[in-house]
Design a protein around this motif. Structure first.
Motif, short mmCIF file in Angstrom:
data_model
loop_
_atom_site.label_atom_id
_atom_site.label_comp_id
_atom_site.label_asym_id
_atom_site.label_seq_id
_atom_site.Cartn_x
_atom_site.Cartn_y
_atom_site.Cartn_z
N LEU A 127 1.25 -1.62 0.22
CA LEU A 127 0.37 0.16 -0.09
C LEU A 127 0.68 1.43 0.17
CD1 LEU A 127 -3.09 -0.74 2.60
CD2 LEU A 127 -2.56 -0.80 0.44
N LYS A 128 0.09 2.27 -0.91
CA LYS A 128 0.42 3.58 -0.90
C LYS A 128 0.03 4.48 0.16
CE LYS A 128 3.03 2.53 -4.82
NZ LYS A 128 2.96 3.44 -6.96
N ALA A 129 0.84 4.80 1.34
CA ALA A 129 -0.60 5.99 2.45
C ALA A 129 0.29 6.94 2.15
CB ALA A 129 -0.14 5.54 3.81
N GLY A 130 -0.57 7.61 0.56
CA GLY A 130 -0.21 9.15 0.14
C GLY A 130 -1.96 9.90 0.15
N VAL A 131 -2.05 10.40 0.34
CA VAL A 131 -3.06 11.23 -0.43
C VAL A 131 -3.69 11.85 -1.26
CG1 VAL A 131 -4.69 13.06 1.17
CG2 VAL A 131 -2.89 11.44 2.59
N LYS B 176 -13.86 -1.72 -3.32
CA LYS B 176 -13.88 -2.47 -3.90
C LYS B 176 -14.08 -1.69 -5.55
CE LYS B 176 -17.88 -3.78 -4.03
NZ LYS B 176 -19.20 -5.62 -3.56
N ASP B 177 -14.48 -0.84 -5.84
CA ASP B 177 -14.78 0.25 -7.21
C ASP B 177 -13.93 1.28 -7.38
OD1 ASP B 177 -16.89 -0.89 -6.72
OD2 ASP B 177 -18.91 0.28 -6.01
N LYS B 178 -13.20 0.99 -6.21
CA LYS B 178 -11.38 1.98 -6.23
C LYS B 178 -9.93 1.45 -7.65
CE LYS B 178 -14.49 5.01 -4.69
NZ LYS B 178 -14.37 6.46 -5.71
N THR B 179 -9.77 2.64 -7.92
CA THR B 179 -8.04 2.59 -8.22
C THR B 179 -6.81 2.61 -8.10
OG1 THR B 179 -8.97 3.05 -10.33
CG2 THR B 179 -9.50 0.83 -10.32
N GLY B 180 -5.92 2.07 -7.95
CA GLY B 180 -5.22 3.09 -8.40
C GLY B 180 -4.60 4.11 -6.58
N ASN B 181 -4.29 4.69 -6.26
CA ASN B 181 -3.61 5.45 -5.26
C ASN B 181 -5.13 5.46 -4.29
OD1 ASN B 181 -1.77 6.88 -3.51
ND2 ASN B 181 -2.84 8.99 -4.12
N GLU B 182 -5.84 5.95 -5.29
CA GLU B 182 -7.29 6.25 -4.17
C GLU B 182 -7.85 4.66 -2.99
OE1 GLU B 182 -12.01 7.87 -3.97
OE2 GLU B 182 -10.95 7.61 -5.84
N ARG B 183 -7.39 3.89 -3.93
CA ARG B 183 -8.05 2.60 -3.04
C ARG B 183 -6.72 2.25 -2.41
NH1 ARG B 183 -5.85 -2.55 -4.25
NH2 ARG B 183 -7.55 -4.08 -3.67
N ASP B 184 -5.59 2.64 -2.25
CA ASP B 184 -4.53 1.96 -1.69
C ASP B 184 -4.47 2.99 -0.49
OD1 ASP B 184 -3.65 0.72 -2.93
OD2 ASP B 184 -1.95 1.42 -4.13
N THR B 185 -5.29 4.43 -0.48
CA THR B 185 -5.31 5.32 0.49
C THR B 185 -6.01 4.66 1.47
OG1 THR B 185 -4.19 7.21 -1.37
CG2 THR B 185 -5.48 7.12 0.95
N LEU C 95 -7.54 1.68 1.50
CA LEU C 95 -6.86 0.56 2.20
C LEU C 95 -6.48 0.72 3.63
CD1 LEU C 95 -6.95 -2.48 -1.03
CD2 LEU C 95 -8.62 -2.45 1.22
N SER C 96 -5.30 1.58 3.29
CA SER C 96 -4.95 1.95 4.39
C SER C 96 -5.38 2.73 5.41
CB SER C 96 -3.81 3.48 3.88
OG SER C 96 -3.26 2.74 3.05
N LEU C 97 -6.56 3.33 4.67
CA LEU C 97 -7.14 4.34 6.39
C LEU C 97 -8.24 2.94 7.18
CD1 LEU C 97 -8.74 6.54 7.63
CD2 LEU C 97 -9.63 6.79 6.04
N VAL C 98 -8.67 2.21 6.12
CA VAL C 98 -9.52 0.64 6.96
C VAL C 98 -8.57 0.46 7.86
CG1 VAL C 98 -11.89 1.29 5.93
CG2 VAL C 98 -9.24 -0.47 4.97
N LEU C 99 -7.41 -0.59 7.30
CA LEU C 99 -6.40 -0.75 8.07
C LEU C 99 -5.90 -0.28 9.62
CD1 LEU C 99 -4.74 -3.75 8.30
CD2 LEU C 99 -2.48 -2.03 7.16
N TYR C 100 -5.46 0.78 9.19
CA TYR C 100 -5.44 1.68 10.53
C TYR C 100 -6.75 1.95 11.71
CZ TYR C 100 -1.52 4.07 8.14
OH TYR C 100 -0.44 3.96 7.43
N THR C 101 -7.35 2.01 11.07
CA THR C 101 -8.97 2.18 12.08
C THR C 101 -9.24 0.49 12.61
OG1 THR C 101 -10.00 3.33 10.05
CG2 THR C 101 -11.22 1.96 11.79
N LYS C 102 -8.73 -1.09 11.56
CA LYS C 102 -8.71 -1.86 12.55
C LYS C 102 -7.03 -1.69 13.47
CE LYS C 102 -6.81 -6.21 11.62
NZ LYS C 102 -6.24 -6.32 13.25
N PHE C 103 -6.48 -1.65 12.91
CA PHE C 103 -5.27 -1.90 14.40
C PHE C 103 -5.86 -0.89 15.61
CE2 PHE C 103 -1.56 -1.94 11.47
CZ PHE C 103 -1.79 -3.70 10.72
N ALA C 104 -6.50 0.62 15.27
CA ALA C 104 -6.53 0.85 16.50
C ALA C 104 -7.80 0.40 17.24
CB ALA C 104 -7.75 2.65 15.87
N LEU C 105 -8.94 -0.06 16.62
CA LEU C 105 -10.32 -1.16 17.37
C LEU C 105 -9.33 -2.40 17.81
CD1 LEU C 105 -12.76 -0.55 14.77
CD2 LEU C 105 -12.82 0.53 16.56
#
Length: 591
Positions: free
Chosen positions: A487-491, A550-559, A561-571
């Motif tokens: 993943l690329k955690a860019g914005v 699932k409807d996203k591609t590229g940087n937006e998709r990776d970002t 995914l990074s956001l929800v993965l961070y959320t998982k880690f926090a929970l």
């Protein structure tokens, strides 16, 4: 992670620099030490992430109106890479909104690949004593609350870098234990076919005389669980023979002492099983009897200051009024027997002698009056007031069908910790711990059994767990591993389209400071509140069609995914600190 790296501390630092510049420009540096500078969360998110009441709280010192102060300080805040905006709102608040890119960089630094918590600068060796339920019967509901509170607090203090040991003090000495043995003996008589009766009014008749009449003293224990102990004792032929031979020889003191020790051992083993079911494990079960047998209790008058101990009317007193108590306390009776306070002083002296810097005790609601005398004793034998802290786990009211369930331990009409876990079913540990932790421990708790039994997301712990499980289902559906290697955690600009995205990112970024504040305040309920708010923010994010990853591609998709993965880690990490599981699959995860 250093405390000064917490997001809130970074904001505070920027405010302090701006205030310092303001003071210098206006020749006001002489009042610097009198100023109060603090940061809090914004009460309304539309104003920003953080706010400060600096202008309101210091208007009299600075001799200007709050609006004028706030605007002058705002003019000195220049960090554009950190803040999206800073603003003023009436009647005198300075507001801060953090840059989204900064937030993403921040969470990436403190949560990838592992979650890192802020550690205190002063690390201590802490002995945390909690539960310490009398071994005279099953563990009750207040003890269960203390167990959840103490275990979560130990986890939180460990996250700060402290070395924390969990200890359970076993009150296996004294009259209450003697009466437990008496109760078991009478039930043995009953099991052998004899008729026993129950004393209605207390009297001065010796206990042994009552036993001979097969009368159970009024102050002894009458619960059905005493029968279980008696039967279990007799199941071993050697034990049974010893007891019955002692009774036949009328060796009353010997048989009562034997049965007292046996009953304590039996009850304690059951309590340990209950604690294990609740996910609570102690480093040591410390016996009060061991203090007496080692002679440590008798040494108490010599470890206290000489001037703090005196004899009044034949009784040895600790002059606890010198330390704020409402009256002086007896530590040795006229007949030479030590009081419970004397043993407790010996116990806390022993704790410090084992090399601990700080002692924390969690007591039940009926021990408020005991705090001053014991804290006084700790100071008398040379320890600071800050080295010993007492926390209270308040009363628990079980509520079923909107009515309070009655409890009475001595009569055996009570709900045990085991009963509760059994009632709550397979999720009993998680639900029980969460419900005990979701309110401040120093306030009475109404434990709603109906809500606790509800397996929908109306149940607050399930609401959080469902959020975690939904995130796991996203990665399963996309067949993407839950790590950051790909993943690329860019914005991107697309990421900024939705407020739900930036709000969720901010809630994730708050994890470290929420944990730190929770640990330093000794208030685990603050973390439950945070996890609820984080889950709510994720649910709002998740419900937006434009956030279907699932409807996203590229940087937006990776970002995303990074956001929800961070959320998982926090929970996951927040729940772990509370001793609660974070399931990856639940029945509603796909809904």
């Amino acid at each position: 992670m250093n405390v000064n790296q917490l997001l809130k501390q970074l904001v505070l630092s920027e405010l302090e620099k701006a205030v310092e510049t303001y003071l210098e420009k206006n020749n006001l540096t002489s009042v610097r030490e009198n100023l109060k500078i603090r940061i809090e969360y914004s009460r309304d998110e539309k104003f920003g992430d953080y706010s400060s009441p600096f202008a309101l709280e210091n208007k009299n010192i600075l001799n200007k109106n709050p609006k004028e102060i706030a605007e002058a300080v705002l003019a000195e805040i220049k960090n554009e890479s950190f803040f999206e905006f800073v603003s003023f709102s009436p009647p005198g608040f300075i507001n801060f909104r953090i840059q989204t890119q900064f937030l993403m960089n921040y969470v990436n630094s403190v949560m990838s690949p592992n979650v890192v918590f802020a550690e205190t600068n002063k690390k201590e060796k802490i002995l945390l004593e909690f539960v310490s339920a009398n071994p005279t019967g099953p563990m009750n509901i207040v003890s269960a609350r203390s167990a959840a509170y103490g275990d979560a607090l130990a986890n939180l203090l460990t996250s700060l870098g402290h070395t924390v040991k969990r200890e359970f003090y076993v009150n296996d000495y004294g009259n209450q234990v003697y009466l437990l043995g008496v109760a078991v003996l009478l039930r043995i008589f009953e099991f052998k076919g004899e008729t026993i009766s129950f004393q209605v009014e207390e009297s001065n008749e010796p206990v042994i005389d009552l036993i001979k009449k097969r009368v159970l003293p009024k102050e002894s224990y009458r619960g059905e669980y005493i029968k279980d102990i008696a039967i279990h004792c007799l199941e071993d032929e050697k034990r049974a023979k010893y007891v019955l031979d002692s009774v036949f020889a009328e060796k009353w003191d010997e048989v009562i002492d034997f049965l007292s020790r046996y009953a304590v051992e039996y009850n304690l083993s059951r309590q340990k099983e209950d604690l294990a079911l609740f996910g609570v494990n102690f480093d040591l079960f410390f016996s009060e009897r061991s203090l007496h047998e080692a002679g440590d209790v008798e040494k108490v008058p010599t470890i206290l200051k000489k001037e703090d101990v005196t004899t009044i009317d034949g009784k040895l007193h600790f002059l606890s009024t010198l330390y704020g108590d409402d009256k002086d306390r007896v530590i040795r009776r006229e007949d030479g027997r030590p009081t419970y306070l004397m043993a407790d002083i010996a116990y806390h002296y022993n704790k410090f002698a084992r090399g601990f810097d700080t002692l924390i005790d969690i007591w039940g609601p009926d021990h408020y009056g005991y705090i001053a005398r014991l804290k006084g004793a700790v100071k008398s034998f040379g320890k600071s007031d800050e080295s010993f802290r007492v926390l209270i786990a308040q009363q628990v009211n079980l509520i079923e069908n909107k009515e309070k369930v009655k409890m009475s331990k001595r009569l055996g009409i009570f709900q045990t910790m085991r009963d509760l876990l059994s009632y709550l079913g397979k999720q009993g540990k998680d639900v029980g711990r969460y419900f005990f932790l979701m309110r401040s421990s120093d306030a009475p708790l109404d434990f709603d059994l109906d809500l606790a039994k509800d397996e929908s997301d109306k149940n607050p712990v399930f609401y959080i767990q469902y959020a975690h499980a939904r995130i796991c289902s996203i990665f399963r559906e996309l067949q993407v591993p839950m790590d950051f290697n790909h993943l690329k955690a860019g914005v991107s600009e697309d990421f900024l389209k939705q407020e739900e995205r930036t709000r969720l990112l901010f809630w994730v970024a708050r994890l470290q400071e929420e944990v730190y504040d929770t640990a330093t305040s000794f208030e685990p309920h603050r973390l439950t509140n945070y996890l609820q708010s984080l889950s709510k923010s994720f649910t709002k994010f998740y419900s937006q069609k434009d956030n279907r990853i699932k409807d996203k591609t590229g940087n937006e998709r990776d970002t995303l995914l990074s956001l929800v993965l961070y959320t998982k880690f926090a929970l996951e990490n927040g729940l772990k600190l509370l001793g609660i599981s974070a399931p990856e699959k639940m029945s509603k995860e796909e809904s």
